[in-house]
Design a protein around this motif. Structure first.
Motif, mmCIF file in Angstrom:
data_model
loop_
_atom_site.group_PDB
_atom_site.id
_atom_site.type_symbol
_atom_site.label_atom_id
_atom_site.label_comp_id
_atom_site.label_asym_id
_atom_site.label_seq_id
_atom_site.Cartn_x
_atom_site.Cartn_y
_atom_site.Cartn_z
ATOM 1 N N MET A 153 -23.938 -44.701 54.064
ATOM 2 C CA MET A 153 -23.980 -45.470 55.390
ATOM 3 C C MET A 153 -22.482 -45.975 55.814
ATOM 4 O O MET A 153 -21.939 -45.903 56.936
ATOM 5 C CB MET A 153 -24.730 -46.943 54.966
ATOM 6 N N LEU A 154 -21.685 -46.277 54.632
ATOM 7 C CA LEU A 154 -20.041 -46.480 54.795
ATOM 8 C C LEU A 154 -19.564 -45.030 55.309
ATOM 9 O O LEU A 154 -18.613 -45.300 56.306
ATOM 10 C CB LEU A 154 -19.474 -46.849 53.355
ATOM 11 N N ASP A 182 -24.700 -54.788 54.097
ATOM 12 C CA ASP A 182 -24.405 -56.187 53.694
ATOM 13 C C ASP A 182 -24.186 -55.960 52.216
ATOM 14 O O ASP A 182 -23.120 -56.579 51.345
ATOM 15 C CB ASP A 182 -25.583 -57.057 53.678
ATOM 16 N N ARG A 183 -25.072 -55.121 51.239
ATOM 17 C CA ARG A 183 -24.799 -54.883 50.102
ATOM 18 C C ARG A 183 -23.399 -54.433 49.640
ATOM 19 O O ARG A 183 -22.781 -54.872 48.621
ATOM 20 C CB ARG A 183 -26.014 -54.378 49.232
ATOM 21 N N ALA A 184 -23.217 -53.329 50.350
ATOM 22 C CA ALA A 184 -21.956 -52.564 50.046
ATOM 23 C C ALA A 184 -20.618 -53.626 50.427
ATOM 24 O O ALA A 184 -19.849 -53.609 49.471
ATOM 25 C CB ALA A 184 -21.783 -51.146 51.053
ATOM 26 N N ALA A 189 -16.365 -56.809 48.002
ATOM 27 C CA ALA A 189 -15.530 -58.001 48.405
ATOM 28 C C ALA A 189 -14.800 -57.922 49.725
ATOM 29 O O ALA A 189 -13.971 -58.620 49.905
ATOM 30 C CB ALA A 189 -14.645 -58.588 47.247
ATOM 31 N N ALA A 190 -15.561 -57.431 50.748
ATOM 32 C CA ALA A 190 -15.288 -57.096 51.981
ATOM 33 C C ALA A 190 -15.440 -58.228 52.997
ATOM 34 O O ALA A 190 -16.931 -58.623 52.913
ATOM 35 C CB ALA A 190 -15.119 -55.780 52.450
ATOM 36 N N ARG A 191 -14.784 -58.730 54.072
ATOM 37 C CA ARG A 191 -15.296 -59.670 54.745
ATOM 38 C C ARG A 191 -16.162 -59.153 55.811
ATOM 39 O O ARG A 191 -16.943 -59.837 56.696
ATOM 40 C CB ARG A 191 -14.041 -60.390 55.521
ATOM 41 N N ALA A 196 -14.818 -53.142 54.576
ATOM 42 C CA ALA A 196 -15.704 -52.475 53.629
ATOM 43 C C ALA A 196 -15.190 -51.023 53.634
ATOM 44 O O ALA A 196 -15.144 -50.184 52.562
ATOM 45 C CB ALA A 196 -17.021 -52.768 53.804
ATOM 46 N N VAL A 197 -15.473 -50.428 54.970
ATOM 47 C CA VAL A 197 -15.090 -48.837 54.936
ATOM 48 C C VAL A 197 -13.819 -48.656 54.504
ATOM 49 O O VAL A 197 -13.530 -47.646 53.883
ATOM 50 C CB VAL A 197 -15.308 -48.398 56.348
ATOM 51 N N SER A 198 -12.742 -49.318 54.883
ATOM 52 C CA SER A 198 -11.313 -49.294 54.473
ATOM 53 C C SER A 198 -10.999 -49.484 53.169
ATOM 54 O O SER A 198 -10.579 -48.472 52.476
ATOM 55 C CB SER A 198 -10.392 -50.341 55.279
#
Length: 207
Positions: A153-154, A182-184, A189-191, A196-198
């Motif tokens: 997904m990411l 959401d879980r990823a 610990a991404a906002r 999260a991808v970064s």
């Protein structure tokens, strides 16, 4: 003191934050690994009086997933009142509690600093990511707690696909994509999903 807590303490000091407490390796609500740089006399009062069991900052850190200002936490509580009277924090020295959940572990930071007067949300998030990076340094990419589906997904988000398109590609419901990302985000610990991808790319979880 664990290497993890030492690394986080170093990160805080490099960020100009010198007064703090860090708790890790929690057994229910009690951290087994603690470091604090608050005034020695205050520490004696605090620990001998077992204030941690009625300190709303501790409870906020234990149950929240987001940074919280001390001023927004039960200011009439006796521990908060005594901390203010002792000079631990005040209008010119704001307090902030920062819980970070990453790599299957939670770390809680409670800190005060004059620099918090003009700190931005982005700077707080950068601090959270820095702490999260310290926690993840102990893991290889294969050990980071993301499922193969979440990594897919990411990666698809990094390629610009929408939630609906990802659901079609992976043959799952759209809400499954939303839940998976959401879980990823929480694990990294991404906002948000962009961050999260970064983070996932930087840590070589996806490429």
């Amino acid at each position: 003191m664990s290497e993890l807590v030492e690394n986080i303490a170093g990160l805080l000091r490099r960020s100009g934050i010198d007064e703090f407490a860090i708790g890790a390796n929690f057994n229910e609500l009690v951290p087994q690994d603690v470091i604090t740089t608050y005034d020695d006399e205050w520490q004696k009062i605090y620990f001998e009086g077992e204030m941690m069991f009625r300190d709303p900052v501790c409870w906020a850190g234990a149950f929240s997933n987001n940074p919280i200002w001390w001023k927004d936490i039960q200011s009439r509580n006796s521990v908060m009142r005594e901390a203010r009277q002792f000079g631990i924090y005040g209008a010119k020295k704001p307090g902030l509690v920062i819980p970070v959940y990453s790599g299957g572990e939670k770390v809680v930071i409670s800190a005060v600093s004059q620099s918090f007067d003009d700190i931005t949300v982005e700077e707080i998030n950068d601090l959270v990511i820095g702490v999260s990076d310290s926690m993840f340094q102990r893991f290889s990419p294969s050990q980071i707690p993301l499922s193969a589906q979440q990594k897919a997904m990411l990666w698809l988000k990094s390629e610009g696909f929408s939630y609906v398109e990802i659901s079609r590609i992976l043959r799952v419901k759209v809400w499954t994509v939303n839940d998976g990302l959401d879980r990823a985000r929480n694990a990294l610990a991404a906002r948000d999903t962009v961050q999260a991808v970064s983070v996932a790319i930087r840590r070589q979880i996806i490429s």
